[in-house]
Design a protein around this motif. Structure first.
Motif, PDB file in Angstrom:
ATOM      1  N   GLU B  19     236.361  14.769  65.517  1.00  0.00           N
ATOM      2  CA  GLU B  19     236.529  15.080  67.067  1.00  0.00           C
ATOM      3  C   GLU B  19     236.590  16.267  67.219  1.00  0.00           C
ATOM      4  OE1 GLU B  19     240.253  12.932  67.550  1.00  0.00           O
ATOM      5  OE2 GLU B  19     239.516  11.047  68.253  1.00  0.00           O
ATOM      6  N   VAL B  20     236.312  16.783  68.475  1.00  0.00           N
ATOM      7  CA  VAL B  20     236.087  18.061  69.046  1.00  0.00           C
ATOM      8  C   VAL B  20     236.460  18.183  70.425  1.00  0.00           C
ATOM      9  CG1 VAL B  20     233.648  17.777  69.171  1.00  0.00           C
ATOM     10  CG2 VAL B  20     234.502  20.022  69.168  1.00  0.00           C
ATOM     11  N   LEU B  21     237.136  19.281  70.867  1.00  0.00           N
ATOM     12  CA  LEU B  21     237.814  19.297  72.024  1.00  0.00           C
ATOM     13  C   LEU B  21     236.486  19.242  73.214  1.00  0.00           C
ATOM     14  CD1 LEU B  21     240.394  22.188  71.998  1.00  0.00           C
ATOM     15  CD2 LEU B  21     240.746  19.910  72.704  1.00  0.00           C
ATOM     16  N   ARG B  22     236.603  18.400  74.095  1.00  0.00           N
ATOM     17  CA  ARG B  22     235.726  18.666  75.077  1.00  0.00           C
ATOM     18  C   ARG B  22     235.291  19.945  75.737  1.00  0.00           C
ATOM     19  NH1 ARG B  22     234.535  16.609  80.821  1.00  0.00           N
ATOM     20  NH2 ARG B  22     236.644  17.131  81.013  1.00  0.00           N
ATOM     21  N   SER B  23     236.345  20.693  75.788  1.00  0.00           N
ATOM     22  CA  SER B  23     236.331  22.014  76.710  1.00  0.00           C
ATOM     23  C   SER B  23     235.606  23.209  75.499  1.00  0.00           C
ATOM     24  CB  SER B  23     237.649  22.687  76.784  1.00  0.00           C
ATOM     25  OG  SER B  23     238.581  22.680  75.605  1.00  0.00           O
ATOM     26  N   ARG B  24     235.595  22.524  74.045  1.00  0.00           N
ATOM     27  CA  ARG B  24     235.157  23.796  72.965  1.00  0.00           C
ATOM     28  C   ARG B  24     233.681  23.278  73.385  1.00  0.00           C
ATOM     29  NH1 ARG B  24     237.298  25.804  68.446  1.00  0.00           N
ATOM     30  NH2 ARG B  24     239.182  24.367  68.388  1.00  0.00           N
ATOM     31  N   LEU B  25     233.300  22.022  73.726  1.00  0.00           N
ATOM     32  CA  LEU B  25     231.920  21.964  73.732  1.00  0.00           C
ATOM     33  C   LEU B  25     231.341  22.584  74.810  1.00  0.00           C
ATOM     34  CD1 LEU B  25     231.348  18.172  72.649  1.00  0.00           C
ATOM     35  CD2 LEU B  25     231.204  20.070  71.296  1.00  0.00           C
ATOM     36  N   THR B  26     232.080  22.476  75.987  1.00  0.00           N
ATOM     37  CA  THR B  26     231.717  23.071  77.333  1.00  0.00           C
ATOM     38  C   THR B  26     231.484  24.458  76.777  1.00  0.00           C
ATOM     39  OG1 THR B  26     233.154  21.331  78.257  1.00  0.00           O
ATOM     40  CG2 THR B  26     232.219  23.347  79.443  1.00  0.00           C
ATOM     41  N   ALA B  27     232.464  25.299  76.408  1.00  0.00           N
ATOM     42  CA  ALA B  27     232.465  26.695  76.060  1.00  0.00           C
ATOM     43  C   ALA B  27     231.139  26.976  75.015  1.00  0.00           C
ATOM     44  CB  ALA B  27     233.498  27.225  75.415  1.00  0.00           C
ATOM     45  N   PHE B  28     230.823  26.039  74.214  1.00  0.00           N
ATOM     46  CA  PHE B  28     229.809  26.068  73.162  1.00  0.00           C
ATOM     47  C   PHE B  28     228.451  26.213  74.178  1.00  0.00           C
ATOM     48  CE2 PHE B  28     226.466  25.363  70.314  1.00  0.00           C
ATOM     49  CZ  PHE B  28     226.526  26.025  69.144  1.00  0.00           C
ATOM     50  N   PHE B 137     226.680  16.842  74.939  1.00  0.00           N
ATOM     51  CA  PHE B 137     226.990  17.644  76.087  1.00  0.00           C
ATOM     52  C   PHE B 137     227.032  17.039  77.247  1.00  0.00           C
ATOM     53  CE2 PHE B 137     225.193  21.050  72.771  1.00  0.00           C
ATOM     54  CZ  PHE B 137     226.260  21.804  72.783  1.00  0.00           C
ATOM     55  N   GLU B 138     226.651  15.814  77.430  1.00  0.00           N
ATOM     56  CA  GLU B 138     226.445  15.088  78.712  1.00  0.00           C
ATOM     57  C   GLU B 138     227.763  14.969  79.207  1.00  0.00           C
ATOM     58  OE1 GLU B 138     224.990  13.941  75.910  1.00  0.00           O
ATOM     59  OE2 GLU B 138     222.808  14.099  76.300  1.00  0.00           O
ATOM     60  N   VAL B 139     228.789  14.813  78.169  1.00  0.00           N
ATOM     61  CA  VAL B 139     230.446  14.488  78.858  1.00  0.00           C
ATOM     62  C   VAL B 139     231.000  15.886  79.402  1.00  0.00           C
ATOM     63  CG1 VAL B 139     230.704  12.698  77.355  1.00  0.00           C
ATOM     64  CG2 VAL B 139     231.182  15.066  76.617  1.00  0.00           C
ATOM     65  N   THR B 140     230.123  17.008  79.167  1.00  0.00           N
ATOM     66  CA  THR B 140     230.978  18.416  79.540  1.00  0.00           C
ATOM     67  C   THR B 140     230.544  18.836  80.881  1.00  0.00           C
ATOM     68  OG1 THR B 140     228.903  19.521  78.617  1.00  0.00           O
ATOM     69  CG2 THR B 140     230.664  19.381  77.114  1.00  0.00           C
ATOM     70  N   PRO B 152     237.075  12.106  78.289  1.00  0.00           N
ATOM     71  CA  PRO B 152     238.146  12.389  77.212  1.00  0.00           C
ATOM     72  C   PRO B 152     238.395  13.844  77.206  1.00  0.00           C
ATOM     73  CG  PRO B 152     236.303  11.578  76.362  1.00  0.00           C
ATOM     74  CD  PRO B 152     235.746  11.397  77.710  1.00  0.00           C
ATOM     75  N   ARG B 153     239.563  14.143  76.659  1.00  0.00           N
ATOM     76  CA  ARG B 153     239.810  15.347  76.173  1.00  0.00           C
ATOM     77  C   ARG B 153     239.216  15.774  74.826  1.00  0.00           C
ATOM     78  NH1 ARG B 153     243.650  17.199  72.627  1.00  0.00           N
ATOM     79  NH2 ARG B 153     244.540  19.327  73.130  1.00  0.00           N
ATOM     80  N   VAL B 154     239.072  14.762  73.907  1.00  0.00           N
ATOM     81  CA  VAL B 154     238.288  15.032  72.815  1.00  0.00           C
ATOM     82  C   VAL B 154     237.140  14.064  72.756  1.00  0.00           C
ATOM     83  CG1 VAL B 154     240.162  16.027  71.307  1.00  0.00           C
ATOM     84  CG2 VAL B 154     240.005  13.551  71.451  1.00  0.00           C
ATOM     85  N   VAL B 155     236.015  14.413  72.069  1.00  0.00           N
ATOM     86  CA  VAL B 155     234.880  13.762  71.881  1.00  0.00           C
ATOM     87  C   VAL B 155     234.766  13.552  70.264  1.00  0.00           C
ATOM     88  CG1 VAL B 155     233.819  13.705  74.108  1.00  0.00           C
ATOM     89  CG2 VAL B 155     233.337  15.270  72.471  1.00  0.00           C
ATOM     90  N   ARG B 156     234.352  12.438  69.936  1.00  0.00           N
ATOM     91  CA  ARG B 156     233.642  12.276  68.525  1.00  0.00           C
ATOM     92  C   ARG B 156     231.965  12.671  68.282  1.00  0.00           C
ATOM     93  NH1 ARG B 156     236.259   6.727  66.075  1.00  0.00           N
ATOM     94  NH2 ARG B 156     238.381   7.486  65.873  1.00  0.00           N
ATOM     95  N   SER B 157     231.855  13.548  67.382  1.00  0.00           N
ATOM     96  CA  SER B 157     230.440  14.249  67.188  1.00  0.00           C
ATOM     97  C   SER B 157     230.333  14.582  65.952  1.00  0.00           C
ATOM     98  CB  SER B 157     230.253  15.225  68.235  1.00  0.00           C
ATOM     99  OG  SER B 157     228.994  15.931  67.710  1.00  0.00           O
ATOM    100  N   TRP B 158     229.366  13.797  65.175  1.00  0.00           N
ATOM    101  CA  TRP B 158     229.076  14.146  63.691  1.00  0.00           C
ATOM    102  C   TRP B 158     228.033  15.220  63.882  1.00  0.00           C
ATOM    103  CZ3 TRP B 158     223.694  14.250  63.260  1.00  0.00           C
ATOM    104  CH2 TRP B 158     223.085  13.543  64.064  1.00  0.00           C
ATOM    105  N   ALA B 159     227.437  15.583  65.050  1.00  0.00           N
ATOM    106  CA  ALA B 159     226.502  16.638  64.971  1.00  0.00           C
ATOM    107  C   ALA B 159     227.221  18.114  65.174  1.00  0.00           C
ATOM    108  CB  ALA B 159     225.476  16.452  66.159  1.00  0.00           C
ATOM    109  N   ALA B 160     228.281  17.922  65.680  1.00  0.00           N
ATOM    110  CA  ALA B 160     229.077  19.003  65.829  1.00  0.00           C
ATOM    111  C   ALA B 160     229.848  19.556  64.666  1.00  0.00           C
ATOM    112  CB  ALA B 160     230.361  18.884  66.887  1.00  0.00           C
ATOM    113  N   ARG B 161     230.094  18.270  63.661  1.00  0.00           N
ATOM    114  CA  ARG B 161     230.777  18.510  62.550  1.00  0.00           C
ATOM    115  C   ARG B 161     229.653  19.010  61.523  1.00  0.00           C
ATOM    116  NH1 ARG B 161     234.544  16.721  58.838  1.00  0.00           N
ATOM    117  NH2 ARG B 161     236.074  17.154  60.514  1.00  0.00           N
ATOM    118  N   LEU B 162     228.255  18.729  61.849  1.00  0.00           N
ATOM    119  CA  LEU B 162     227.069  19.227  60.946  1.00  0.00           C
ATOM    120  C   LEU B 162     226.965  20.748  61.270  1.00  0.00           C
ATOM    121  CD1 LEU B 162     225.290  18.291  58.685  1.00  0.00           C
ATOM    122  CD2 LEU B 162     223.859  17.233  60.629  1.00  0.00           C
ATOM    123  N   ILE B 163     227.203  21.119  62.481  1.00  0.00           N
ATOM    124  CA  ILE B 163     227.057  22.756  62.752  1.00  0.00           C
ATOM    125  C   ILE B 163     227.873  23.329  61.935  1.00  0.00           C
ATOM    126  CG2 ILE B 163     227.737  24.094  64.640  1.00  0.00           C
ATOM    127  CD1 ILE B 163     226.191  22.393  66.547  1.00  0.00           C
TER     128      ILE B 163
END
Lengths: 129, 470
Positions: B19-28, B137-140, B152-163
């Motif tokens: 899981e990764v914070l949605r706000s983290r994805l937005t900032a990224f 990123f569609e959820v950001t 949601p506050r956090v989202v699941r993403s295997w691609a983020a983990r792969l980064i």
């Protein structure tokens, strides 16, 4: 158990990202560090001199190609040396009976040992045929 | 559970329950793609002119060379301009999915097409772009989805983990590179450090401690290698991240202090440390003020434009035409192709269809025009056109192609910063071309700025050597 497409992608991606850098260590070419994440490597600090000859006459490529290619040649980037040799051989093919293009690449050793030739002094028009 | 099933379960947990914070994805999305857009427009576009090579080119995949065309300046300029346009669109949250796919294709094509770009961090960006195609990123929140209360506050993403894993691999191999006597003895580091103040500091330190000349360099070299191994692990294990997220930016600030001429690599890495490694609590704390600004902006947005208004064919066509017209103000080769492509990308994003984003089409249209405007400002507001034509002219002159070199120097001089025009150089070329009147005219232009142009007889500095970057 059936593999998810995402799992397959992850596996292929990871394998490529581990194998590509490892390929450098298995290769006989010290100077091509692309895709190997060798930031600030000692190899990068070595300087090479490149001397091109055609029929034993020096013929520097300086006036023919962009200066950044010359920099890559001075870093003994083999694929660039080979491509340039091929281009020269092809250019000479119709005009000279037996084109003779040679490149002498001599590089500093990182630890200051005597300079070493990187390329064998052979007619590249024959070896690259 | 069998051993195989246990491994499969672990694999699944590691990748698909991460899981990764949605706000983290937005900032990224905002920081990484915003930085990339500026990098493309400000730093990469001026070097597009080095692709005026005649027939000689070697791609990063040499066995493909017989099948791919030789690159040229116009195509590379257009690739960089359009890539920057798409990248800024993603940063603002416009048509992010289509833009990420197109950007990955265009940026990777430009990189792989020629070994003239051998920057390793550009290769890293290719990989991050590929992975970003799978990040949700569609959820950001962005201009396509300004309000998503159910998100949601956090989202699941295997691609983020792969980064995270990819960056870890980069650090691991770069640490391996340093595990040899040439690095650890301080020899390589001593050759890298060229800033006089740092050299003096290292020498004084070695003298003070009674070490050999390379002693301080050897110490720092050991620290860097061990730290890089540590960071490689920290990207995988969250508990180590607080240390890495503080030391990482410091390391890359030091790299900037050493003036290593590695493009914007350090800025990308400082961004990545903040975006990926800052612990959630710190991250949320830092993001809070920004969120507040975002909330106010959203309220303002609601008052100014009618949300969810019916998308219009006129809005789509008008704004794409305006977008292309604005892009045409970029004073570089290949701008026509870039302008048409930007216009078509705008049209594709705004064309009325059933599943169009709920936000205002007017606001989205204006944002596209604003992106084109920011592209023009980023290029015209810097020395980009001057460098672009000056590098090109210098290379043509070196290769003895004097007519086109003179034309490029004319263009460069038209964009030269005060006192830096190459009048003397151009006059010399006109003399060699047997055009004394043009030479005299150019000299007279130069005399008008004499005190500052005394240095224009200096030879053209060579373009930056590729692959200086880590």
């Amino acid at each position: 158990m059936k593999m998810k497409p995402a799992s397959a992608f992850i596996a292929v991606f990871l394998a490529s990202q581990v194998l590509l850098p490892l390929r450098y260590y298995a290769s006989d070419d010290d100077f091509d560090e692309r895709f190997a994440w060798r930031m600030f490597s000692p190899i990068r600090m070595t300087a090479c001199e490149v001397e091109w000859t055609e029929d034993d006459v020096p013929r520097p490529p300086d006036a023919e190609i962009q200066v950044a290619w010359l920099a890559l040649m001075r870093r003994a980037r083999r694929s660039v040396l080979v491509a340039y040799a091929r281009a020269r051989c092809a250019d000479l093919q119709g005009r000279v009976r037996e084109p003779d293009v040679r490149a002498l690449v001599v590089c500093d050793h990182p630890d200051g040992r005597p300079r070493r030739p990187v390329t064998p002094i052979v007619n590249l028009c024959e070896t690259l045929r | 559970m069998s051993g195989r099933e246990a491994i499969a379960a672990r694999w699944s947990r590691f990748w698909f329950e991460s899981e990764v914070l949605r706000s983290r994805l937005t900032a990224f999305r905002v920081v990484f793609f915003g930085l990339l857009a500026l990098d493309l427009w400000v730093l990469m576009v001026p070097h597009a002119s080095r692709h005026d090579l005649g027939a000689f080119n070697v791609s990063h995949v040499p066995w493909l060379d017989p099948f791919i065309p030789a690159p040229d300046t116009s195509i590379f300029t257009a690739l960089y301009l359009v890539s920057g346009f798409l990248s800024m669109r993603i940063a603002l949250g416009l048509a992010t999915r289509e833009s990420r796919i197109a950007l990955t294709v265009l940026y990777s094509t430009a990189y792989l097409w020629s070994q003239l770009d051998s920057y390793q961090h550009h290769y890293l960006i290719c990989l991050l772009l590929l992975l970003s195609c799978f990040v949700p990123f569609e959820v950001t929140p962005g201009l396509d989805a300004a309000r998503a209360p159910e998100a949601p506050r956090v989202v699941r993403s295997w691609a983020a983990r792969l980064i995270y894993v990819q960056v870890s691999i980069v650090y691991f191999f770069t640490a391996i590179t340093k595990a040899n006597e040439h690095w650890l003895s301080g020899w390589a580091l001593e050759r890298i450090v060229r800033v006089e103040g740092v050299r003096t500091l290292f020498a004084d330190m070695a003298a003070g401690m009674g070490w050999a000349e390379l002693g301080t360099y050897a110490l720092v070299a050991h620290v860097i290698m061990l730290w890089q191994f540590f960071v490689a692990v920290a990207f995988l294990f969250p508990r180590l991240r607080p240390v890495a997220c503080v030391t990482g930016p410091l390391f890359h600030v030091l790299v900037e202090v050493l003036d290593l001429k590695i493009g914007w690599f350090s800025y990308y890495m400082i961004g990545i440390y903040y975006l990926l490694l800052f612990p959630d609590r710190w991250f949320v704390g830092l993001a809070k003020p920004l969120e507040r600004v975002g909330t106010y902006a959203t309220h303002l947005f609601d008052r100014v434009v009618r949300v969810g208004e019916a998308p219009s064919v006129y809005v789509a066509c008008g704004s794409s035409a305006l977008c292309a017209a604005v892009a045409l103000l970029v004073p570089l080769e290949g701008v026509g192709v870039a302008a048409v492509t930007c216009g078509l990308a705008t049209l594709a994003a705004l064309w009325p269809r059933a599943e169009l984003p709920a936000t205002s089409s007017v606001a989205r249209a204006l944002a596209h025009v604003a992106i084109a405007g920011s592209m023009v400002l980023a290029i015209r507001g810097t020395d980009g056109p001057w460098d672009y034509y000056r590098f090109w002219a210098g290379d043509l002159a070196r290769r003895g192609e004097l007519e086109p070199a003179a034309e490029m120097y004319e263009r460069a001089n038209a964009h030269a910063p005060p006192g830096r025009a190459r009048h003397a150089r151009l006059a010399e070329i006109y003399e060699r071309l047997g055009r004394p009147n043009d030479a005299e005219r150019t000299r007279q232009q130069g005399l008008a700025h004499l005190p500052a142009t005394l240095r224009t007889t200096e030879p053209e500095p060579p373009p930056p050597t590729p692959d200086r970057a880590p």
